[in-house]
Scaffold this active site. Sequence first.
Site, mmCIF file in Angstrom:
data_model
loop_
_atom_site.group_PDB
_atom_site.id
_atom_site.type_symbol
_atom_site.label_atom_id
_atom_site.label_comp_id
_atom_site.label_asym_id
_atom_site.label_seq_id
_atom_site.Cartn_x
_atom_site.Cartn_y
_atom_site.Cartn_z
ATOM 1 N N ILE A 13 40.752 42.367 -34.933
ATOM 2 C CA ILE A 13 39.311 42.606 -34.928
ATOM 3 C C ILE A 13 38.853 43.281 -36.222
ATOM 4 O O ILE A 13 37.747 43.015 -36.707
ATOM 5 C CB ILE A 13 38.866 43.402 -33.684
ATOM 6 C CG1 ILE A 13 37.361 43.294 -33.483
ATOM 7 C CG2 ILE A 13 39.298 44.857 -33.754
ATOM 8 C CD1 ILE A 13 36.832 41.901 -33.296
ATOM 9 N N SER A 35 46.856 51.836 -42.230
ATOM 10 C CA SER A 35 47.551 50.821 -41.437
ATOM 11 C C SER A 35 49.027 50.889 -41.753
ATOM 12 O O SER A 35 49.413 51.050 -42.912
ATOM 13 C CB SER A 35 46.999 49.433 -41.792
ATOM 14 O OG SER A 35 47.882 48.423 -41.349
ATOM 15 N N ARG A 36 49.835 50.731 -40.716
ATOM 16 C CA ARG A 36 51.271 50.784 -40.940
ATOM 17 C C ARG A 36 51.779 49.520 -41.601
ATOM 18 O O ARG A 36 52.857 49.509 -42.172
ATOM 19 C CB ARG A 36 51.993 50.987 -39.595
ATOM 20 C CG ARG A 36 51.582 52.266 -38.892
ATOM 21 C CD ARG A 36 51.935 52.228 -37.438
ATOM 22 N NE ARG A 36 51.380 51.038 -36.785
ATOM 23 C CZ ARG A 36 51.564 50.733 -35.524
ATOM 24 N NH1 ARG A 36 52.274 51.504 -34.754
ATOM 25 N NH2 ARG A 36 51.028 49.651 -35.022
ATOM 26 N N LYS A 89 35.961 49.168 -28.722
ATOM 27 C CA LYS A 89 36.050 49.184 -27.261
ATOM 28 C C LYS A 89 37.479 48.866 -26.846
ATOM 29 O O LYS A 89 38.148 48.119 -27.551
ATOM 30 C CB LYS A 89 35.063 48.203 -26.616
ATOM 31 C CG LYS A 89 35.068 46.782 -27.142
ATOM 32 C CD LYS A 89 36.085 45.768 -26.852
ATOM 33 C CE LYS A 89 36.853 45.665 -25.601
ATOM 34 N NZ LYS A 89 37.732 44.440 -25.611
HETATM 35 P P1 NAP Z 1 45.697 43.907 -32.838
HETATM 36 O O1 NAP Z 1 45.451 42.624 -33.553
HETATM 37 O O2 NAP Z 1 46.956 44.078 -32.075
HETATM 38 O O3 NAP Z 1 45.525 45.045 -33.898
HETATM 39 C C1 NAP Z 1 45.638 46.411 -33.566
HETATM 40 C C2 NAP Z 1 46.095 47.166 -34.785
HETATM 41 O O4 NAP Z 1 46.169 48.565 -34.466
HETATM 42 C C3 NAP Z 1 47.494 46.742 -35.190
HETATM 43 O O5 NAP Z 1 47.398 45.801 -36.213
HETATM 44 C C4 NAP Z 1 48.124 48.008 -35.669
HETATM 45 O O6 NAP Z 1 47.901 47.903 -37.015
HETATM 46 C C5 NAP Z 1 47.241 49.159 -35.194
HETATM 47 N N1 NAP Z 1 47.931 50.122 -34.351
HETATM 48 C C6 NAP Z 1 47.917 51.459 -34.505
HETATM 49 N N2 NAP Z 1 48.600 52.057 -33.545
HETATM 50 C C7 NAP Z 1 49.112 51.092 -32.767
HETATM 51 C C8 NAP Z 1 49.909 51.097 -31.608
HETATM 52 N N3 NAP Z 1 50.346 52.244 -31.059
HETATM 53 N N4 NAP Z 1 50.233 49.907 -31.055
HETATM 54 C C9 NAP Z 1 49.841 48.757 -31.598
HETATM 55 N N5 NAP Z 1 49.051 48.703 -32.702
HETATM 56 C C10 NAP Z 1 48.688 49.859 -33.280
HETATM 57 O O7 NAP Z 1 44.512 44.195 -31.806
HETATM 58 P P2 NAP Z 1 42.973 43.771 -31.929
HETATM 59 O O8 NAP Z 1 42.769 42.464 -31.261
HETATM 60 O O9 NAP Z 1 42.496 43.932 -33.317
HETATM 61 O O10 NAP Z 1 42.333 44.852 -30.957
HETATM 62 C C11 NAP Z 1 42.232 46.204 -31.330
HETATM 63 C C12 NAP Z 1 41.116 46.831 -30.499
HETATM 64 O O11 NAP Z 1 39.907 46.123 -30.768
HETATM 65 C C13 NAP Z 1 41.355 46.729 -28.990
HETATM 66 O O12 NAP Z 1 40.916 47.885 -28.354
HETATM 67 C C14 NAP Z 1 40.499 45.533 -28.579
HETATM 68 O O13 NAP Z 1 40.027 45.641 -27.254
HETATM 69 C C15 NAP Z 1 39.351 45.647 -29.564
HETATM 70 N N6 NAP Z 1 38.672 44.363 -29.798
HETATM 71 C C16 NAP Z 1 39.390 43.233 -30.079
HETATM 72 C C17 NAP Z 1 38.717 42.028 -30.226
HETATM 73 C C18 NAP Z 1 39.424 40.744 -30.555
HETATM 74 O O14 NAP Z 1 38.769 39.681 -30.551
HETATM 75 N N7 NAP Z 1 40.712 40.739 -30.856
HETATM 76 C C19 NAP Z 1 37.337 41.981 -30.101
HETATM 77 C C20 NAP Z 1 36.645 43.154 -29.891
HETATM 78 C C21 NAP Z 1 37.321 44.338 -29.729
HETATM 79 P P3 NAP Z 1 48.611 48.554 -38.194
HETATM 80 O O15 NAP Z 1 49.876 47.828 -38.459
HETATM 81 O O16 NAP Z 1 47.471 48.212 -39.044
HETATM 82 O O17 NAP Z 1 48.784 50.036 -38.003
#
Ligand code: NAP
Length: 307
Positions: A13, A35-36, A89
């Site tokens: 996101i 970011s890690r 969120k």
């Molecule tokens: P994602 O692709 O898995 O990315 C999350 C990022 O958070 C990871 O790249 C990781 O990045 C970092 N991170 C830090 N601490 C972490 C931990 N303990 N475990 C895992 N990752 C960790 O997830 P996402 O889809 O972007 O979603 C993130 C948030 O945004 C969620 O709450 C989700 O509900 C919300 N969201 C997502 C979307 C969507 O379409 N995907 C839409 C709206 C809202 P680093 O390697 O960068 O540290």
Amino acid sequence: MAVRIAIVGLGKIAQDQHVPVITASPAYELVAIASRSAGLPDMPHYHDIDAMLAGDVAIDAVALCQPPQARYDAARAAILAGKHVFLEKPPGATLSEVEALAELARAHGVTLFASWHSRYASGVETAKGWIAERAIRSVTIDWKEDVRVWHPGQKWIWEAGGLGVFDPGINALSIMTHILPRPFFLLDGTLSFPSNCQAAIAADLSFRDEAGVPINAAFDFRQTGPQTWDIRVDTDDGELVLSKGGSVLTIAGVLQDTAPEAEYRGLYDRFATLIADGASDVDVAPLRHVADAYLRGARVMVEPFED
Ligand code: NAP
């Protein structure tokens, strides 16, 4: 002066929405990434928020885009460092931690914004206005998507606090708590848990509002083929349908004109206004319904989920 903002967690996101919307907005200057695993060209980069806050880049605000289980510690550190905080969120993994953050932000005089992007979908405000002038008979929500398409490899979503199917389902709840005129609450529900996961893959929920109007929601992560993000409101003056997550609005069978999609621009405009006004916006109502479902719903075990 532009708000100097940093992003924490450069996952899906953050890359799809936060980076392009921030860099396109004159109200913000993107100044750092924590970011890690990922970074942006020519952008100061830190491994995590603690290193960033201890670093020498001047930062006014942070956008926390990690999974909810990681949100509290990062938000607390940012608030204690005097930064304004934008929470993706859901705003946290528990209600209590979000309420504690709201109090901490108030005590430190910084803005805390619990963002709900689906409330900024282009059909939502018109729907709210139309519903306000009608008598509602029933509400039906179908929020069904293929988790393998939308959340590939996201292990956190299946862990405790990751919300499972409520990760998208909370978007429907954020719209419902915004557009419906009266509070509603869960009567009963059934949550389906894969035998190898800590979070639900599907949920069938029956709510009722204060006036007795039935509200039924079906969330499912196992949907293949057409994807469904629909809210149907039956009224004494015809049916209103918000589809495609709130971006398409049909009233009594007539498709309404809606603006192009701009959910995250709406969120960042709101965050800038809150900062300018010295205010916060922390509405936990959608997360409360998720907590209620995990508290009140019956549990059934279903086949294990393999990504
Ligand atoms: P994602 O692709 O898995 O990315 C999350 C990022 O958070 C990871 O790249 C990781 O990045 C970092 N991170 C830090 N601490 C972490 C931990 N303990 N475990 C895992 N990752 C960790 O997830 P996402 O889809 O972007 O979603 C993130 C948030 O945004 C969620 O709450 C989700 O509900 C919300 N969201 C997502 C979307 C969507 O379409 N995907 C839409 C709206 C809202 P680093 O390697 O960068 O540290």
